[in-house]
Structures are given as C-alpha cells and as structure tokens.
Design an enzyme around this catalytic site. Sequence first.
Site, PDB file in Angstrom:
ATOM      1  N   HIS A   9       0.827  -1.214   0.000  1.00  0.00           N
ATOM      2  CA  HIS A   9       0.000   0.000   0.000  1.00  0.00           C
ATOM      3  C   HIS A   9       0.856   1.257   0.000  1.00  0.00           C
ATOM      4  O   HIS A   9       2.007   1.267   0.445  1.00  0.00           O
ATOM      5  CB  HIS A   9      -0.927   0.001   1.208  1.00  0.00           C
ATOM      6  CG  HIS A   9      -0.211   0.112   2.529  1.00  0.00           C
ATOM      7  ND1 HIS A   9       0.247   1.300   3.039  1.00  0.00           N
ATOM      8  CD2 HIS A   9       0.113  -0.828   3.437  1.00  0.00           C
ATOM      9  CE1 HIS A   9       0.820   1.106   4.197  1.00  0.00           C
ATOM     10  NE2 HIS A   9       0.767  -0.197   4.464  1.00  0.00           N
ATOM     11  N   GLY A  10       0.279   2.336  -0.493  1.00  0.00           N
ATOM     12  CA  GLY A  10       0.963   3.618  -0.466  1.00  0.00           C
ATOM     13  C   GLY A  10       1.126   4.121   0.962  1.00  0.00           C
ATOM     14  O   GLY A  10       0.563   3.554   1.909  1.00  0.00           O
ATOM     15  N   GLU A  11       1.867   5.208   1.115  1.00  0.00           N
ATOM     16  CA  GLU A  11       2.107   5.771   2.445  1.00  0.00           C
ATOM     17  C   GLU A  11       0.783   6.046   3.167  1.00  0.00           C
ATOM     18  O   GLU A  11      -0.139   6.632   2.602  1.00  0.00           O
ATOM     19  CB  GLU A  11       2.891   7.076   2.319  1.00  0.00           C
ATOM     20  CG  GLU A  11       3.201   7.717   3.659  1.00  0.00           C
ATOM     21  CD  GLU A  11       3.694   9.151   3.524  1.00  0.00           C
ATOM     22  OE1 GLU A  11       4.889   9.381   3.768  1.00  0.00           O
ATOM     23  OE2 GLU A  11       2.875  10.031   3.161  1.00  0.00           O
ATOM     24  N   ARG A  58      -6.040   0.885   4.228  1.00  0.00           N
ATOM     25  CA  ARG A  58      -4.957   1.406   3.388  1.00  0.00           C
ATOM     26  C   ARG A  58      -4.621   0.460   2.239  1.00  0.00           C
ATOM     27  O   ARG A  58      -4.279   0.908   1.143  1.00  0.00           O
ATOM     28  CB  ARG A  58      -3.714   1.724   4.230  1.00  0.00           C
ATOM     29  CG  ARG A  58      -3.165   0.581   5.073  1.00  0.00           C
ATOM     30  CD  ARG A  58      -2.172   1.145   6.089  1.00  0.00           C
ATOM     31  NE  ARG A  58      -1.452   0.138   6.860  1.00  0.00           N
ATOM     32  CZ  ARG A  58      -1.863  -0.379   7.999  1.00  0.00           C
ATOM     33  NH1 ARG A  58      -3.045  -0.008   8.511  1.00  0.00           N
ATOM     34  NH2 ARG A  58      -1.117  -1.254   8.651  1.00  0.00           N
ATOM     35  N   GLU A 109      -1.180  -6.531   7.960  1.00  0.00           N
ATOM     36  CA  GLU A 109       0.183  -6.228   8.397  1.00  0.00           C
ATOM     37  C   GLU A 109       0.522  -7.023   9.658  1.00  0.00           C
ATOM     38  O   GLU A 109      -0.370  -7.505  10.371  1.00  0.00           O
ATOM     39  CB  GLU A 109       0.303  -4.711   8.656  1.00  0.00           C
ATOM     40  CG  GLU A 109       1.651  -4.226   9.176  1.00  0.00           C
ATOM     41  CD  GLU A 109       2.828  -4.548   8.277  1.00  0.00           C
ATOM     42  OE1 GLU A 109       3.155  -5.749   8.149  1.00  0.00           O
ATOM     43  OE2 GLU A 109       3.427  -3.606   7.722  1.00  0.00           O
ATOM     44  N   ARG A 110       1.778  -7.174   9.905  1.00  0.00           N
ATOM     45  CA  ARG A 110       2.254  -7.757  11.159  1.00  0.00           C
ATOM     46  C   ARG A 110       1.644  -6.988  12.334  1.00  0.00           C
ATOM     47  O   ARG A 110       1.576  -5.754  12.307  1.00  0.00           O
ATOM     48  CB  ARG A 110       3.776  -7.663  11.178  1.00  0.00           C
ATOM     49  CG  ARG A 110       4.453  -8.080  12.456  1.00  0.00           C
ATOM     50  CD  ARG A 110       5.942  -7.807  12.318  1.00  0.00           C
ATOM     51  NE  ARG A 110       6.640  -8.015  13.566  1.00  0.00           N
ATOM     52  CZ  ARG A 110       7.891  -7.664  13.790  1.00  0.00           C
ATOM     53  NH1 ARG A 110       8.584  -7.067  12.824  1.00  0.00           N
ATOM     54  NH2 ARG A 110       8.468  -7.895  14.951  1.00  0.00           N
ATOM     55  N   LYS A 120       8.177   5.862  16.466  1.00  0.00           N
ATOM     56  CA  LYS A 120       9.324   4.957  16.407  1.00  0.00           C
ATOM     57  C   LYS A 120      10.553   5.527  17.105  1.00  0.00           C
ATOM     58  O   LYS A 120      11.326   4.782  17.724  1.00  0.00           O
ATOM     59  CB  LYS A 120       9.622   4.595  14.949  1.00  0.00           C
ATOM     60  CG  LYS A 120       8.510   3.760  14.329  1.00  0.00           C
ATOM     61  CD  LYS A 120       8.688   3.540  12.838  1.00  0.00           C
ATOM     62  CE  LYS A 120       7.498   2.776  12.270  1.00  0.00           C
ATOM     63  NZ  LYS A 120       7.588   2.609  10.801  1.00  0.00           N
ATOM     64  N   ARG A 136      11.962  -4.954  14.975  1.00  0.00           N
ATOM     65  CA  ARG A 136      11.569  -4.584  13.610  1.00  0.00           C
ATOM     66  C   ARG A 136      12.186  -5.492  12.557  1.00  0.00           C
ATOM     67  O   ARG A 136      11.558  -5.770  11.539  1.00  0.00           O
ATOM     68  CB  ARG A 136      11.965  -3.133  13.318  1.00  0.00           C
ATOM     69  CG  ARG A 136      11.197  -2.097  14.112  1.00  0.00           C
ATOM     70  CD  ARG A 136      11.488  -0.696  13.612  1.00  0.00           C
ATOM     71  NE  ARG A 136      10.929  -0.475  12.287  1.00  0.00           N
ATOM     72  CZ  ARG A 136      11.184   0.591  11.547  1.00  0.00           C
ATOM     73  NH1 ARG A 136      11.988   1.535  11.999  1.00  0.00           N
ATOM     74  NH2 ARG A 136      10.636   0.733  10.356  1.00  0.00           N
ATOM     75  N   ARG A 137      13.408  -5.947  12.762  1.00  0.00           N
ATOM     76  CA  ARG A 137      14.135  -6.604  11.688  1.00  0.00           C
ATOM     77  C   ARG A 137      14.521  -8.054  11.938  1.00  0.00           C
ATOM     78  O   ARG A 137      15.049  -8.708  11.046  1.00  0.00           O
ATOM     79  CB  ARG A 137      15.397  -5.797  11.354  1.00  0.00           C
ATOM     80  CG  ARG A 137      15.093  -4.560  10.523  1.00  0.00           C
ATOM     81  CD  ARG A 137      14.450  -4.938   9.207  1.00  0.00           C
ATOM     82  NE  ARG A 137      13.931  -3.810   8.464  1.00  0.00           N
ATOM     83  CZ  ARG A 137      13.257  -3.908   7.319  1.00  0.00           C
ATOM     84  NH1 ARG A 137      13.014  -5.088   6.800  1.00  0.00           N
ATOM     85  NH2 ARG A 137      12.812  -2.838   6.702  1.00  0.00           N
ATOM     86  N   HIS A 179       0.799  -5.448   2.719  1.00  0.00           N
ATOM     87  CA  HIS A 179       1.649  -4.639   3.588  1.00  0.00           C
ATOM     88  C   HIS A 179       3.102  -5.098   3.539  1.00  0.00           C
ATOM     89  O   HIS A 179       3.400  -6.192   3.065  1.00  0.00           O
ATOM     90  CB  HIS A 179       1.117  -4.717   5.019  1.00  0.00           C
ATOM     91  CG  HIS A 179      -0.340  -4.394   5.112  1.00  0.00           C
ATOM     92  ND1 HIS A 179      -0.805  -3.141   5.411  1.00  0.00           N
ATOM     93  CD2 HIS A 179      -1.439  -5.171   4.902  1.00  0.00           C
ATOM     94  CE1 HIS A 179      -2.138  -3.148   5.394  1.00  0.00           C
ATOM     95  NE2 HIS A 179      -2.547  -4.367   5.084  1.00  0.00           N
TER      96      HIS A 179
END
Length: 236
Positions: A9-11, A58, A109-110, A120, A136-137, A179
């Site tokens: 999705h876009g911002e 979104r 989304e997660r 953040k 996050r990663r 997402h």
Amino acid sequence: MSNLILIRHGESLWNKLNLFTGWVDVPLSEKGVKEALNAGELLKYWRIDVIFTSELVRAIQTAMLVMSKNYSGIPKIEHENGMMKEWSLIYGEDGERYVPTYKSWHLNERYYGQLQGLNKDKAKKIYGEEQVLLWRRSYDVAPPGGESLKDTAKRTIPYFRGKIMPELERDKNVLVSAHGNSLRSIVMHIEGLTKEEVLKLNIPTGVPLIYEYQAGKLKRMGYLYEWGYDKSLHIK
C-alpha cells in the site's frame, strides 16, 4: 501462463507520522494516494482477473485506486458471510465486467502489539535503539504482545497457497494489495529466502512487483517502474 502482481500500500497517515501502525486501521496520506494512482497508471494495460487485499483500509484503498486506472473492469468486493453476501449478488450482466475482490485478515500487516500508536523514535528512547531494531528486523523475535515475521508467515503463507495460488493455476492474473511484512513473508516463501536473507528484503510502497507463473513455478520479473515498461506486452 499468468501473472502475480504484489503491491505494498501507499504511504499511510501513520507512516507519515512515523508511528507503529500494525493492525490500526488508518487511511492513505495524500502521498500514498498519489503512489497508488501512479501504480495504476503503470498497470493500466495489464489484465487483472482477481484481487486479494488485507482487511485494512490502506490496502483496500490502494487496490481500488490502482483499479480506477485499469481497463480490466470494476473491482467488486466479494462479501463471504451474512446479509452482505446475500444482498450483494449480481443478477444482471449489464454494464462493464467486474473483477472479484477478496478481503482477508490473513494478509493484514504484522501485529505490533504494545508498540502500536507509538512514535518509532520515542520507542527507541523507551526500549533502546538496539531492542527496537531487533523487534523490527529480526525473523522470530516479537514485540510485546505482538507478532514476529515468523508468526505473520504462519497466516499469510497458508492463505497464499490455499486461495491465491489456485487462481494463478487457472491462468488468472492476480493482484495482491497488502503490507510490508505480510508481503515480505510471501516473497520469502516464493523465492525460498532464508531467515537471514529476508531481513535484508525491503518492499517499497506503491511499486508493483511482478511474478510470472508457468508450469507450476513462479519466476520473479522485477518491480514495474515507468522506465522499461512496454504496455504492448501485457494487453491480453
């Protein structure tokens, strides 16, 4: 042969504010709308037979804006339960062709748990930059009360196998609007990425990622940008 088109999705308005969003249901920002419309221009001449989105607005907005530019037909959300399923049936075939569109929480989304709604940068001050980066990663470390990417994959991949792959096998061109993390888990599955490799994977907002399906296999064709785009190849 058929095509799988993945689009993040876009911002969103919360992306713009640098907030953890997850399952909080917020719409696209003005920039996000433009990104989706630009993707629609790129996909204008691609035949799209069926659409899958998450249940978050979104992703739904992005799919609808993409299809507002596409010549395949009008997207029609297929309600699978209750009165909406019964009362949204089509009894006449007048007018333009419609494109069935399915929503599912499996593509959401997660889930970020207790981080949702938190800036953040503020989260880094509270929990420490290293810990936030790990949430996050990493592949299998979940934020407080939330999902890891591994947890997300446990719902996205069975849905992909059970609902999306059969459409490709029927030679249908499929658009999936979802997402960053739900798509990362699907790409990991398609391309056989390791949990180390998927950590380096970043999917940009509003740029279609194309796969070709043939003889039981999905082949990555790449991102669809304005340069290198030949619309004549995809009018079907």
